[in-house]
Scaffold this active site. Structure first.
Site, PDB file in Angstrom:
ATOM      1  N   SER A 112       0.819  -1.219   0.000  1.00 25.67           N
ATOM      2  CA  SER A 112       0.000   0.000   0.000  1.00 25.67           C
ATOM      3  C   SER A 112       0.852   1.267   0.000  1.00 25.67           C
ATOM      4  O   SER A 112       1.918   1.316   0.616  1.00 25.67           O
ATOM      5  CB  SER A 112      -0.906   0.036   1.239  1.00 25.67           C
ATOM      6  OG  SER A 112      -1.689  -1.117   1.290  1.00 25.67           O
TER       7      SER A 112
ATOM      8  N   SER B 267       2.442  -3.456   8.125  1.00 26.59           N
ATOM      9  CA  SER B 267       2.369  -4.126   9.430  1.00 26.59           C
ATOM     10  C   SER B 267       3.726  -4.733   9.779  1.00 26.59           C
ATOM     11  O   SER B 267       4.329  -5.437   8.968  1.00 26.59           O
ATOM     12  CB  SER B 267       1.328  -5.245   9.402  1.00 26.59           C
ATOM     13  OG  SER B 267       0.075  -4.739   9.059  1.00 26.59           O
TER      14      SER B 267
ATOM     15  N   GLU C  53      -3.044 -14.246   1.292  1.00 30.36           N
ATOM     16  CA  GLU C  53      -3.387 -13.442   2.471  1.00 30.36           C
ATOM     17  C   GLU C  53      -4.864 -13.627   2.833  1.00 30.36           C
ATOM     18  O   GLU C  53      -5.217 -13.837   3.991  1.00 30.36           O
ATOM     19  CB  GLU C  53      -3.089 -11.966   2.173  1.00 30.36           C
ATOM     20  CG  GLU C  53      -3.448 -11.034   3.320  1.00 30.36           C
ATOM     21  CD  GLU C  53      -2.936  -9.608   3.076  1.00 30.36           C
ATOM     22  OE1 GLU C  53      -2.420  -9.321   1.981  1.00 30.36           O
ATOM     23  OE2 GLU C  53      -3.061  -8.793   4.009  1.00 30.36           O
TER      24      GLU C  53
ATOM     25  N   GLU D 108     -15.659  -3.977   0.590  1.00 30.10           N
ATOM     26  CA  GLU D 108     -16.251  -3.560  -0.689  1.00 30.10           C
ATOM     27  C   GLU D 108     -15.473  -4.184  -1.855  1.00 30.10           C
ATOM     28  O   GLU D 108     -16.071  -4.649  -2.836  1.00 30.10           O
ATOM     29  CB  GLU D 108     -16.243  -2.024  -0.825  1.00 30.10           C
ATOM     30  CG  GLU D 108     -17.200  -1.289   0.112  1.00 30.10           C
ATOM     31  CD  GLU D 108     -16.707  -1.231   1.561  1.00 30.10           C
ATOM     32  OE1 GLU D 108     -15.480  -1.368   1.789  1.00 30.10           O
ATOM     33  OE2 GLU D 108     -17.546  -1.064   2.469  1.00 30.10           O
TER      34      GLU D 108
HETATM   35  C1  LIG Z   1      -4.707  -3.395  10.166  1.00 31.83           C
HETATM   36  C2  LIG Z   1      -4.186  -3.106   8.792  1.00 31.83           C
HETATM   37  C3  LIG Z   1      -3.005  -3.666   8.388  1.00 31.83           C
HETATM   38  C4  LIG Z   1      -2.501  -3.410   7.127  1.00 31.83           C
HETATM   39  N1  LIG Z   1      -1.298  -3.960   6.793  1.00 31.83           N
HETATM   40  C5  LIG Z   1      -0.784  -3.714   5.573  1.00 31.83           C
HETATM   41  C6  LIG Z   1       0.484  -4.254   5.209  1.00 31.83           C
HETATM   42  O1  LIG Z   1       1.134  -4.955   5.995  1.00 31.83           O
HETATM   43  N2  LIG Z   1       0.991  -3.969   4.009  1.00 31.83           N
HETATM   44  C7  LIG Z   1       0.322  -3.193   3.102  1.00 31.83           C
HETATM   45  O2  LIG Z   1       0.815  -3.012   1.996  1.00 31.83           O
HETATM   46  N3  LIG Z   1      -0.888  -2.641   3.410  1.00 31.83           N
HETATM   47  C8  LIG Z   1      -1.452  -2.891   4.626  1.00 31.83           C
HETATM   48  N4  LIG Z   1      -2.656  -2.342   4.970  1.00 31.83           N
HETATM   49  C9  LIG Z   1      -3.314  -1.416   4.035  1.00 31.83           C
HETATM   50  C10 LIG Z   1      -4.563  -1.997   3.370  1.00 31.83           C
HETATM   51  O3  LIG Z   1      -4.220  -2.954   2.401  1.00 31.83           O
HETATM   52  C11 LIG Z   1      -5.327  -0.822   2.773  1.00 31.83           C
HETATM   53  O4  LIG Z   1      -5.726   0.001   3.855  1.00 31.83           O
HETATM   54  C12 LIG Z   1      -6.549  -1.268   2.004  1.00 31.83           C
HETATM   55  O5  LIG Z   1      -6.166  -1.940   0.823  1.00 31.83           O
HETATM   56  C13 LIG Z   1      -7.466  -0.082   1.633  1.00 31.83           C
HETATM   57  O6  LIG Z   1      -6.735   0.919   1.010  1.00 31.83           O
HETATM   58  P1  LIG Z   1      -6.832   2.437   1.511  1.00 31.83           P
HETATM   59  O7  LIG Z   1      -6.616   2.452   2.983  1.00 31.83           O
HETATM   60  O8  LIG Z   1      -5.904   3.238   0.678  1.00 31.83           O
HETATM   61  O9  LIG Z   1      -8.334   2.866   1.257  1.00 31.83           O
HETATM   62  P2  LIG Z   1      -8.965   3.355  -0.121  1.00 31.83           P
HETATM   63  O10 LIG Z   1      -8.506   2.472  -1.230  1.00 31.83           O
HETATM   64  O11 LIG Z   1      -8.712   4.814  -0.262  1.00 31.83           O
HETATM   65  O12 LIG Z   1     -10.502   3.094   0.136  1.00 31.83           O
HETATM   66  C14 LIG Z   1     -11.325   4.006   0.872  1.00 31.83           C
HETATM   67  C15 LIG Z   1     -12.748   3.475   0.867  1.00 31.83           C
HETATM   68  O13 LIG Z   1     -13.240   3.413  -0.497  1.00 31.83           O
HETATM   69  C16 LIG Z   1     -13.719   2.100  -0.793  1.00 31.83           C
HETATM   70  N5  LIG Z   1     -13.359   1.758  -2.184  1.00 31.83           N
HETATM   71  C17 LIG Z   1     -12.179   1.985  -2.807  1.00 31.83           C
HETATM   72  N6  LIG Z   1     -12.204   1.507  -4.066  1.00 31.83           N
HETATM   73  C18 LIG Z   1     -13.432   0.947  -4.237  1.00 31.83           C
HETATM   74  C19 LIG Z   1     -14.080   0.263  -5.326  1.00 31.83           C
HETATM   75  N7  LIG Z   1     -13.436   0.058  -6.502  1.00 31.83           N
HETATM   76  N8  LIG Z   1     -15.349  -0.216  -5.134  1.00 31.83           N
HETATM   77  C20 LIG Z   1     -15.986  -0.028  -3.949  1.00 31.83           C
HETATM   78  N9  LIG Z   1     -15.432   0.634  -2.876  1.00 31.83           N
HETATM   79  C21 LIG Z   1     -14.172   1.104  -3.024  1.00 31.83           C
HETATM   80  C22 LIG Z   1     -12.973   1.187   0.171  1.00 31.83           C
HETATM   81  O14 LIG Z   1     -13.708  -0.015   0.419  1.00 31.83           O
HETATM   82  C23 LIG Z   1     -12.864   2.047   1.425  1.00 31.83           C
HETATM   83  O15 LIG Z   1     -14.065   1.960   2.167  1.00 31.83           O
HETATM   84  C24 LIG Z   1      -3.210  -2.573   6.228  1.00 31.83           C
HETATM   85  C25 LIG Z   1      -4.428  -2.006   6.623  1.00 31.83           C
HETATM   86  C26 LIG Z   1      -4.909  -2.261   7.892  1.00 31.83           C
HETATM   87  C27 LIG Z   1      -6.209  -1.661   8.308  1.00 31.83           C
END
Ligand SMILES: Cc1cc2nc3c(=O)[nH]c(=O)nc-3n(C[C@H](O)[C@H](O)[C@H](O)COP(=O)(O)OP(=O)(O)OC[C@H]3O[C@@H](n4cnc5c(N)ncnc54)[C@H](O)[C@@H]3O)c2cc1C
Length: 416
Positions: free
Chosen positions: A133, A165, A248, A375
């Site tokens: 991410s 993480s 994963e 989602e």
């Molecule tokens: C506890 C935790 C551990 C994590 N660990 C890691 C890790 O070790 N390594 C790593 O790389 N990442 C990690 N992540 C990151 C995680 O993969 C991302 O937070 C996740 O993929 C969502 O991306 P974002 O936070 O950028 O949200 P966004 O992509 O900005 O999404 C925001 C909102 O929009 C919705 N949304 C976005 N696109 C769509 C779509 N096409 N259709 C419908 N809804 C949509 C999403 O569901 C969400 O509600 C972690 C996250 C958490 C919470």
């Protein structure tokens, strides 16, 4: 290699062996504070000792190939181990290595990479994190902008990752970076193995509202990687990314379900009985729902593991397990809330049997985000399992370097 590799036992014989070994070697979990705490240096050191003991006992990497230190057994033995070990304090820093990075290296790594990394990963000596991410690329992870450019025999990496993480105590990470911006975004990505102590790499822990630091920002400033850091094909990183995310999702949906361990039907029923709440109709209603979902979740996990054992590919159906885990956890939170009432908001806890469950409760919503949000899982299940119409994907054919010329409103996110 483990000193006590199993010689194809029956599942029941394996279970009996695991039960006896656990009783002699691990400490029973109290359900109180401590089991789920954030990983500081002392906890990391203690977890490494614990994992080495599990490895030496012949219980690490139960389904992994024997050639790399695993036990070469089936998911039935894995399930038996998970059930038997549930009541014991287990190392908490290995979900990323065991569930995410390791299986992908087994699938895609060169023989040298597998020999070099997998035994130490299973022994717990080297900890791994997943560097996917970015601030502008979460659900749309293929939109990543971290760049890896060839310079002679090396790759030079610049960019930023976030929410990584365990990066602060990791030895290695699996990184995805853009290696060819001139092609459409999914085609110009590669995956690398990164030594987290490489010069130019900075890890900054992110502190959450609970005071813990479960994840990090990771900065790459001219980080030089050797040519053999490439995992899989150059520019073949998207397929590797999808593969890793499937590992994963299946792992978290079937094996780990971390907050559910502290918020299981059995644990909450025991708590309700102890507090004299088990006759309350609302508590009974919540617990009944949780029982139904927990049971369905277990059966789903069992069926998926049997399919994997039978050599069937779960592919996009891994998203069903991941989504189910997140939904069950949500139900568990509601049941916990109903059982303990307003005490659920007290972090330090008026009682010593709450903290693990409260940690689970605070952390549980993250299960619907990490590894791809609910989602995104629903989108994948709709398109790739149920065969529903795809979202329009206007950015699929356009070179990544040109994407920014398109007004943002015209580009549909092209989530995994
Ligand atoms: C506890 C935790 C551990 C994590 N660990 C890691 C890790 O070790 N390594 C790593 O790389 N990442 C990690 N992540 C990151 C995680 O993969 C991302 O937070 C996740 O993929 C969502 O991306 P974002 O936070 O950028 O949200 P966004 O992509 O900005 O999404 C925001 C909102 O929009 C919705 N949304 C976005 N696109 C769509 C779509 N096409 N259709 C419908 N809804 C949509 C999403 O569901 C969400 O509600 C972690 C996250 C958490 C919470």
């Amino acid at each position: 290699m483990s000193s006590a590799a199993h010689e194809k036992p029956t599942t029941e014989a394996f279970r009996a062996e695991a039960r006896a070994w656990l009783a002699d070697n691990l400490v029973r979990s109290t359900g109180g504070g401590g089991d789920g705490e954030s990983a500081g240096p002392a906890k990391v050191a203690a977890d490494k000792v614990l994992q080495a003991r599990i490895f030496d006992g012949g219980f690490a990497g139960i389904t992994w190939p024997k050639a790399y230190g695993g036990q070469g057994l089936t998911d039935a033995e894995m399930q038996a181990w998970v059930e038997e070990a549930a009541g014991y304090v287990q190392p908490g820093i290995y979900d990323q290595p065991f569930g995410v990075c390791g299986p992908t290296i087994v699938d895609l790594g060169s023989e040298e990479q597998k020999q070099r990394y997998i035994p130490k990963l299973l022994r717990g000596e080297e900890v791994w994190c997943q560097l996917f991410s970015e601030p502008g690329a979460g659900s749309d992870v293929a939109g990543l902008t971290t760049l890896a450019e060839r310079d002679g025999d090396e790759w030079v990496v610049n960019g930023q990752k976030v929410w990584t993480s365990g990066a602060q105590h990791s030895d290695f990470g699996t990184l995805i970076a853009r290696t060819d911006p001139s092609v459409p975004k999914h085609n110009g990505i590669s995956m690398f193995i990164v030594d987290m102590r490489t010069p130019g790499l900075t890890v900054r822990p992110l502190r959450t509202a609970t005071g813990e630091t479960p994840f990090n920002e990771v900065y790459f400033d001219n980080v030089r990687l050797p040519a053999d850091a490439l995992l899989g094909e150059e520019n073949g990183g998207w397929a590797a990314t999808v593969l890793m995310l499937r590992h994963e999702r299946i792992y978290y949906g079937t094996i780990a379900r971390p907050p559910v361990r502290a918020l299981s039907y059995g644990a909450l029923l025991a708590l309700a009985r102890k507090d004299g709440r088990s006759r309350d109709p609302l508590v009974r209603d919540r617990l009944a729902w949780l029982y139904a979902l927990d049971t369905a979740g277990d059966l789903l996990s069992q069926r998926m593991r049997q399919e994997v054992d039978a050599g069937q590919e779960l592919r996009a159906r891994g998203s069903i397990a991941k989504l189910a885990g997140a939904v069950i956890t949500r139900q568990a939170i509601d049941a916990f809330d109903e059982v303990v009432g307003s005490d659920a908001v007290v972090w330090a806890g008026p009682r010593d049997d709450y903290p693990t469950a409260i940690r689970g409760m605070v952390g549980a919503p993250a299960q619907g985000i990490a590894g791809g949000s609910n989602e995104i899982q629903r989108g994948i299940i709709g398109e790739r399992v149920l065969g529903l119409a795809k979202d329009p994907q206007l950015d699929r054919e356009i070179p990544f370097s040109e994407l920014r010329r398109i007004p943002a409103a015209r580009v549909a996110t092209n989530a995994i």
